[in-house]
Design an enzyme around this catalytic site. Structure first.
Site, PDB file in Angstrom:
ATOM      1  N   LYS A   1      44.589  46.049  32.164  1.00 22.31           N
ATOM      2  CA  LYS A   1      45.853  46.067  31.446  1.00 22.31           C
ATOM      3  C   LYS A   1      46.838  45.138  32.136  1.00 22.31           C
ATOM      4  CE  LYS A   1      45.086  50.868  30.283  1.00 22.31           C
ATOM      5  NZ  LYS A   1      44.366  51.662  31.232  1.00 22.31           N
TER       6      LYS A   1
ATOM      7  N   ASP B   1      39.565  45.124  36.817  1.00 20.71           N
ATOM      8  CA  ASP B   1      40.849  45.660  36.362  1.00 20.71           C
ATOM      9  C   ASP B   1      41.991  45.038  37.133  1.00 20.71           C
ATOM     10  OD1 ASP B   1      40.060  47.575  34.561  1.00 20.71           O
ATOM     11  OD2 ASP B   1      39.763  49.095  36.095  1.00 20.71           O
TER      12      ASP B   1
ATOM     13  N   MET C   1      50.023  57.614  38.602  1.00 19.27           N
ATOM     14  CA  MET C   1      50.533  57.300  37.259  1.00 19.27           C
ATOM     15  C   MET C   1      51.707  58.222  36.903  1.00 19.27           C
ATOM     16  SD  MET C   1      46.879  56.791  35.279  1.00 19.27           S
ATOM     17  CE  MET C   1      46.121  58.281  35.933  1.00 19.27           C
TER      18      MET C   1
END
Ligand code: SAH
Length: 262
Positions: free
Chosen positions: A63, A41, A174
């Protein structure tokens, strides 16, 4: 869907820690060294992967801004496919695999397919990133609990009310996008508007930066600083230990020692 015992490969979910390869565990380094293929990741420490996993094919499933992330079910399918084909598969994830990392889903996918799976825990950013900014998530007399919250989706009024009433340290991962509703919600449910808050961006990188404020001012401060993800938000009295510098931390420690006679 019964397990076929013909599988020869396996999957190891590896917690990669908060980004600095020095914070990989010995077990993580061993798993990488033995890997045939590594799925990694964006937040996992990947810059030194070619050295850590010299035999492995390295596949980015993270991502990246401007890229389409590979959907979770597709990642799970790839892990199983490689293991069934006999590969020693490492799934390298940021922090700890079981802290908002969808590690549980990947373990389930392997189990359903009869693929042997194990998990190597990692140093979670929830604790390590505040620490890198000088903020202990607990501190004798200041905070005897910490709650780790995902800010990915907005918090419900009930959640905000409970959080505001807990009295310990709140760590939000987040949480940048939803910071406006979270800070307003905590204030609405009675948290002291002067409660210290810190936002630590890009922990353990050369661009680590901490922005300080209070519950009532952190939004303005974060906009002024141009804060962006990845970042950890810490709300609680412990933040003052870093904000007020080493002198405050030393005097808090001295107070605590005096109070307990040691
Ligand atoms: N499993 C991970 C967390 C995954 S969620 C762990 O245990 O650390 C991803 C979030 O973690 C990011 O949005 C950010 O809030 C936080 N994060 C991870 N690494 C970070 C870092 N080096 N600096 C700041 N925040 C980080």
């Amino acid at each position: 869907m019964n397990a076929e015992p013909t599988v020869v490969g396996s999957v190891t979910l590896v917690g990669g820690g908060p980004g600095d390869p020095d914070l990989l565990t010995v077990a993580a380094v061993r798993a990488l060294a033995a890997a045939d293929v590594v799925f990694y990741d964006r937040l996992a420490p990947h810059e030194t992967l070619a050295e850590l996993a010299p035999r492995a094919r390295l596949i980015d499933v993270g991502k990246q801004p401007g890229h389409h992330p590979i959907p979770q079910h597709e990642i799970e399918r790839l892990l199983v496919e490689q293991a069934v084909a006999g590969a020693n598969v490492v799934r390298l994830k940021g922090g700890d695999p079981f802290v908002f990392g969808r590690g549980g889903e990947e373990v389930d996918a392997c189990r359903r397919a009869g693929v042997p799976v194990r998990v190597v825990p990692g140093v979670t950013s929830a604790i390590a990133v505040p620490g890198a900014a000088g903020i202990p998530v607990t501190h004798r007399r200041t905070s005897r609990m910490f709650t780790v919250v995902s800010g990915h989706a907005p918090l419900s009024p009930g959640e905000l009310e409970h959080l505001a009433g807990l009295g310990g340290t709140i760590v939000i991962l987040m949480g940048i996008t939803n910071l406006p509703s979270i800070s307003a919600g905590l204030a609405r449910f009675g948290m002291d508007p002067r409660m210290p808050v810190a936002i630590i961006e890009r922990g353990f990188s050369s661009r680590q930066r901490t922005t300080f404020g209070e519950l009532r001012s952190i939004l303005t401060e974060s906009v002024r600083a141009g804060v962006s993800s990845p970042a950890v938000v810490v709300i609680g009295e412990v933040v003052a230990l870093a904000r007020d510098g080493d002198a405050a931390a030393a005097s808090a420690l001295a107070d605590a020692a005096a109070a307990t006679g040691g």
